[in-house]
Structure formats: C-alpha cells, structure tokens
Motif scaffolding. Structure first.
Motif, mmCIF file in Angstrom:
data_model
loop_
_atom_site.group_PDB
_atom_site.id
_atom_site.type_symbol
_atom_site.label_atom_id
_atom_site.label_comp_id
_atom_site.label_asym_id
_atom_site.label_seq_id
_atom_site.Cartn_x
_atom_site.Cartn_y
_atom_site.Cartn_z
ATOM 1 N N HIS A 1 -11.998 48.214 -46.870
ATOM 2 C CA HIS A 1 -10.792 47.882 -47.624
ATOM 3 C C HIS A 1 -11.015 46.668 -48.512
ATOM 4 C CE1 HIS A 1 -8.102 50.016 -44.426
ATOM 5 N NE2 HIS A 1 -8.677 50.870 -45.265
ATOM 6 N N ASP A 2 -10.185 46.580 -49.554
ATOM 7 C CA ASP A 2 -10.322 45.446 -50.466
ATOM 8 C C ASP A 2 -9.145 44.479 -50.385
ATOM 9 O OD1 ASP A 2 -9.522 47.564 -53.347
ATOM 10 O OD2 ASP A 2 -8.361 47.010 -51.584
ATOM 11 N N THR A 3 -8.169 44.771 -49.542
ATOM 12 C CA THR A 3 -6.997 43.899 -49.421
ATOM 13 C C THR A 3 -6.778 43.552 -47.955
ATOM 14 O OG1 THR A 3 -6.008 45.012 -51.320
ATOM 15 C CG2 THR A 3 -4.559 43.648 -49.983
ATOM 16 N N MET A 4 -6.561 42.254 -47.701
ATOM 17 C CA MET A 4 -6.344 41.789 -46.340
ATOM 18 C C MET A 4 -5.120 40.887 -46.294
ATOM 19 S SD MET A 4 -10.250 41.219 -44.988
ATOM 20 C CE MET A 4 -9.771 41.128 -43.254
ATOM 21 N N TYR A 5 -4.517 40.802 -45.115
ATOM 22 C CA TYR A 5 -3.230 40.128 -44.960
ATOM 23 C C TYR A 5 -3.224 39.287 -43.677
ATOM 24 C CZ TYR A 5 -2.126 44.420 -47.599
ATOM 25 O OH TYR A 5 -2.138 45.457 -48.493
ATOM 26 N N TRP A 6 -2.357 38.291 -43.685
ATOM 27 C CA TRP A 6 -1.988 37.600 -42.458
ATOM 28 C C TRP A 6 -0.472 37.695 -42.300
ATOM 29 C CZ3 TRP A 6 -4.836 36.438 -38.511
ATOM 30 C CH2 TRP A 6 -6.199 36.134 -38.685
ATOM 31 N N TYR A 7 -0.050 38.099 -41.091
ATOM 32 C CA TYR A 7 1.354 38.130 -40.723
ATOM 33 C C TYR A 7 1.548 37.204 -39.527
ATOM 34 C CZ TYR A 7 2.078 42.390 -43.508
ATOM 35 O OH TYR A 7 2.172 43.313 -44.529
ATOM 36 N N LYS A 8 2.758 36.650 -39.427
ATOM 37 C CA LYS A 8 3.112 35.818 -38.282
ATOM 38 C C LYS A 8 4.250 36.485 -37.529
ATOM 39 C CE LYS A 8 4.864 31.199 -37.053
ATOM 40 N NZ LYS A 8 5.295 29.884 -37.574
ATOM 41 N N GLN A 9 4.097 36.598 -36.207
ATOM 42 C CA GLN A 9 5.180 37.113 -35.361
ATOM 43 C C GLN A 9 5.666 35.983 -34.465
ATOM 44 O OE1 GLN A 9 4.348 40.336 -32.487
ATOM 45 N NE2 GLN A 9 6.327 41.220 -33.034
ATOM 46 N N ASP A 10 6.912 35.576 -34.660
ATOM 47 C CA ASP A 10 7.427 34.430 -33.919
ATOM 48 C C ASP A 10 7.891 34.818 -32.523
ATOM 49 O OD1 ASP A 10 10.514 34.356 -35.873
ATOM 50 O OD2 ASP A 10 9.965 35.582 -34.147
ATOM 51 N N ASN B 1 -1.171 52.438 -49.539
ATOM 52 C CA ASN B 1 -2.223 52.740 -48.584
ATOM 53 C C ASN B 1 -1.922 52.036 -47.277
ATOM 54 O OD1 ASN B 1 -4.249 54.377 -50.094
ATOM 55 N ND2 ASN B 1 -4.129 52.616 -51.462
ATOM 56 N N GLU B 2 -2.020 52.769 -46.197
ATOM 57 C CA GLU B 2 -1.624 52.272 -44.890
ATOM 58 C C GLU B 2 -2.313 50.967 -44.553
ATOM 59 O OE1 GLU B 2 -2.271 55.043 -41.748
ATOM 60 O OE2 GLU B 2 -1.940 53.570 -40.179
ATOM 61 N N GLN B 3 -1.558 50.060 -43.977
ATOM 62 C CA GLN B 3 -2.117 48.811 -43.493
ATOM 63 C C GLN B 3 -2.540 48.999 -42.039
ATOM 64 O OE1 GLN B 3 0.072 45.216 -44.234
ATOM 65 N NE2 GLN B 3 0.673 45.864 -46.292
ATOM 66 N N PHE B 4 -3.764 48.623 -41.742
ATOM 67 C CA PHE B 4 -4.294 48.690 -40.391
ATOM 68 C C PHE B 4 -4.285 47.277 -39.813
ATOM 69 C CE2 PHE B 4 -5.966 53.019 -40.143
ATOM 70 C CZ PHE B 4 -5.883 53.395 -41.465
ATOM 71 N N PHE B 5 -3.692 47.163 -38.637
ATOM 72 C CA PHE B 5 -3.522 45.848 -38.026
ATOM 73 C C PHE B 5 -4.594 45.558 -36.984
ATOM 74 C CE2 PHE B 5 0.568 44.128 -39.427
ATOM 75 C CZ PHE B 5 1.072 45.202 -40.128
ATOM 76 N N GLY B 6 -4.941 44.276 -36.884
ATOM 77 C CA GLY B 6 -5.786 43.811 -35.808
ATOM 78 C C GLY B 6 -4.968 43.651 -34.536
ATOM 79 N N PRO B 7 -5.599 43.250 -33.449
ATOM 80 C CA PRO B 7 -4.914 43.158 -32.152
ATOM 81 C C PRO B 7 -4.035 41.926 -32.001
ATOM 82 C CG PRO B 7 -7.194 42.493 -31.939
ATOM 83 C CD PRO B 7 -7.040 42.984 -33.339
ATOM 84 N N GLY B 8 -4.105 41.023 -32.963
ATOM 85 C CA GLY B 8 -3.285 39.819 -32.902
ATOM 86 C C GLY B 8 -3.972 38.673 -32.166
ATOM 87 N N THR B 9 -3.619 37.468 -32.538
ATOM 88 C CA THR B 9 -4.082 36.247 -31.863
ATOM 89 C C THR B 9 -2.849 35.469 -31.419
ATOM 90 O OG1 THR B 9 -6.119 36.074 -33.155
ATOM 91 C CG2 THR B 9 -5.279 34.045 -32.135
ATOM 92 N N ARG B 10 -2.735 35.275 -30.111
ATOM 93 C CA ARG B 10 -1.603 34.493 -29.604
ATOM 94 C C ARG B 10 -1.986 33.027 -29.599
ATOM 95 N NH1 ARG B 10 3.013 35.326 -27.072
ATOM 96 N NH2 ARG B 10 2.587 37.524 -26.657
ATOM 97 N N LEU B 11 -1.329 32.252 -30.447
ATOM 98 C CA LEU B 11 -1.577 30.812 -30.552
ATOM 99 C C LEU B 11 -0.476 30.068 -29.815
ATOM 100 C CD1 LEU B 11 -2.925 28.261 -31.763
ATOM 101 C CD2 LEU B 11 -1.466 28.606 -33.783
ATOM 102 N N PHE C 1 9.897 38.467 -34.611
ATOM 103 C CA PHE C 1 10.063 38.741 -36.027
ATOM 104 C C PHE C 1 8.726 38.594 -36.738
ATOM 105 C CE2 PHE C 1 12.289 39.631 -39.721
ATOM 106 C CZ PHE C 1 12.002 38.715 -40.716
ATOM 107 N N LEU C 2 8.374 39.626 -37.516
ATOM 108 C CA LEU C 2 7.111 39.670 -38.249
ATOM 109 C C LEU C 2 7.324 39.352 -39.716
ATOM 110 C CD1 LEU C 2 5.622 42.865 -36.716
ATOM 111 C CD2 LEU C 2 4.191 40.925 -37.301
ATOM 112 N N LYS C 3 6.508 38.446 -40.244
ATOM 113 C CA LYS C 3 6.649 38.100 -41.648
ATOM 114 C C LYS C 3 5.285 37.888 -42.287
ATOM 115 C CE LYS C 3 9.080 35.138 -44.849
ATOM 116 N NZ LYS C 3 9.998 34.007 -45.070
ATOM 117 N N SER D 1 3.337 27.919 -32.810
ATOM 118 C CA SER D 1 3.096 28.853 -31.715
ATOM 119 C C SER D 1 3.664 30.217 -32.081
ATOM 120 C CB SER D 1 3.753 28.350 -30.427
ATOM 121 O OG SER D 1 3.156 27.147 -29.989
ATOM 122 N N ALA D 2 2.818 31.224 -32.045
ATOM 123 C CA ALA D 2 3.205 32.563 -32.487
ATOM 124 C C ALA D 2 2.024 33.489 -32.261
ATOM 125 C CB ALA D 2 3.583 32.559 -33.973
#
Lengths: 117, 114
Positions: free
Chosen positions: A29-38, A104-114, A42-44, A86-87
């Motif tokens: 893929h050529d596009t990558m993202y970061w999302y935060k889930q509080d 094009n579908e976004q594929f998510f990683g498993p997440g990092t709990r900080l 809530f995902l943003k 923390s999120a």
C-alpha cells in the motif's frame, strides 16, 4: 503473514517520557494512517501519509510526530507524554487511486495500548 | 464536517435471533462510502460490510445486511441468526469519495446471550 503489524502491543511509561510506536505493512500500500481510540472507545484519525508525504493532520498536538521512512513504514513518536495520551493507537494502510475517486479498504494493525502513569 | 452517530451504546440479543444496530450520519456530499466494523475483545478492527452511496441496493455479507436510507442518512446493520462470536463493539464509519480517512461513530457494544 501479518499484513499490518505494530510494535509494541503494550507500552507502559511515566509522564514526561518520550516513546515511539512502529508500524509496518507488507501489502504494498501507498497510504498509511494513525488512529487513536480513547478510553470511551471513540476512534479518531490522527494522521495519514501518502507516499511518505503527510496528507492529514487532524489538530494533533505538536508532541506527536509521525515519521515515514518509506512507504511500508509509519512510526509515531510522542514527546513529553501526558496522562491524556493513554489510549489504543491503531495503524492502518490502504491503496490510493488518485483521480479514480475509489475507496480502497483500510487494513488495521492490532493496536498498541499506551498507558501513561 | 461529516459526523456519524450511533445512538445505542449497548445492545443485547439471544443467540440465533436477529438484531439491528442503528447509525445515522451527516454530510453534504452525494458520493461517499459507509462501513460497519467489528472490534472483538482482541481489539482487532474487522471490516464487516461496506456500502457505496451511489448503489441503491443494500449490501449483504452472509448473515450481515444493511438498510441504507440515503435521504434519511441512515445506515443500520442487521445481524441474522446471531452467534456467540458476534459479540463485539460495532462501529459505523463514513468516508468521502477519494478521502483518506474514516470518520467513526461512538460504537455499540453487542452482547449475545446463550
């Protein structure tokens, strides 16, 4: 094979520290993202990168600095960590077809709990 | 700016029954995409189903189907023959055509009672 991977999966640290979360995708893929889930789930969107260039920065504090060394990697560095950071942080990737206006579908990683103490 | 609203923080259903999760959205665009994502306790985000706004036919994926009402800006998810493995948080999401981000609703926690 893991499509989108993140390290570490869990991160516990003290307030004021600096930490990084790494993301790698092997989907071409050529596009990558970061999302935060509080804490309320809530995902943003935080950032998106296309071909290593920053496309979206959703009013995220300057303490957050994404870095994309190549199209397959998008790391997130956080300075001077605060309790409110923390999120769960999710990395995602997709293919972009400029000019075609396709989704094009976004594929998510498993997440990092900080957790910031 | 687009917004997505899920008015049901929690829902529960008996195993093998049918449940419908609600979602409304606000946009001034005519072309866009809508999605339902599932997040089980493992926290992995899994795409369940997607709908292109230009398509009048409602999307279906096995036991999952949507009721897309474009004029009402409503996009509900129906799960038929609920299974224990369907227990999860469900997120409704919106994306503009060609956009590079998803806008999520607040989520609905679905519990399946055996």
């Amino acid at each position: 094979d893991t499509a989108v991977s993140q390290t570490p999966k869990y991160l516990v640290t003290q307030m004021g520290n600096d930490k990084s979360i790494k993301c790698e995708q092997n989907l071409g893929h050529d596009t990558m993202y970061w999302y935060k889930q509080d804490s309320k789930k809530f995902l943003k969107i935080m950032f998106s990168y296309n071909n290593k260039e920053l496309i979206i920065n959703e009013t995220v504090p300057n303490r957050f600095s994404p870095k994309s060394p190549d199209k397959a990697h998008l790391n997130l560095h956080i300075n001077s960590l605060e309790l409110g950071d923390s999120a769960v942080y999710f990395c995602a990737s997709s293919r972009l077809d400029p000019g075609l206006a396709l989704y094009n579908e976004q594929f998510f990683g498993p997440g990092t709990r900080l957790t910031v103490l | 700016a687009q917004t997505v609203t899920q008015s049901q923080p929690e829902m529960s259903v008996q195993e093998a029954e049918t449940v419908t999760l609600s979602c409304t959205y606000d946009t001034s665009e005519s072309d866009y995409y809508l999605f339902w994502y599932k997040q089980p306790p493992s926290r992995q985000m899994i795409l369940v189903i997607r709908q292109e706004a230009y398509k009048q036919q409602n999307a279906t994926e096995n036991r999952f189907s949507v009721n897309f009402q474009k004029a009402a800006k409503s996009f509900s998810l129906k799960i038929s023959d609920s299974q224990l493995g369907d227990a999860a948080m469900y997120f409704c999401a919106y994306s503009s055509q060609g956009a590079q981000k998803l806008v999520f609703g607040q989520g609905t926690r679905l519990t399946i009672n055996p």
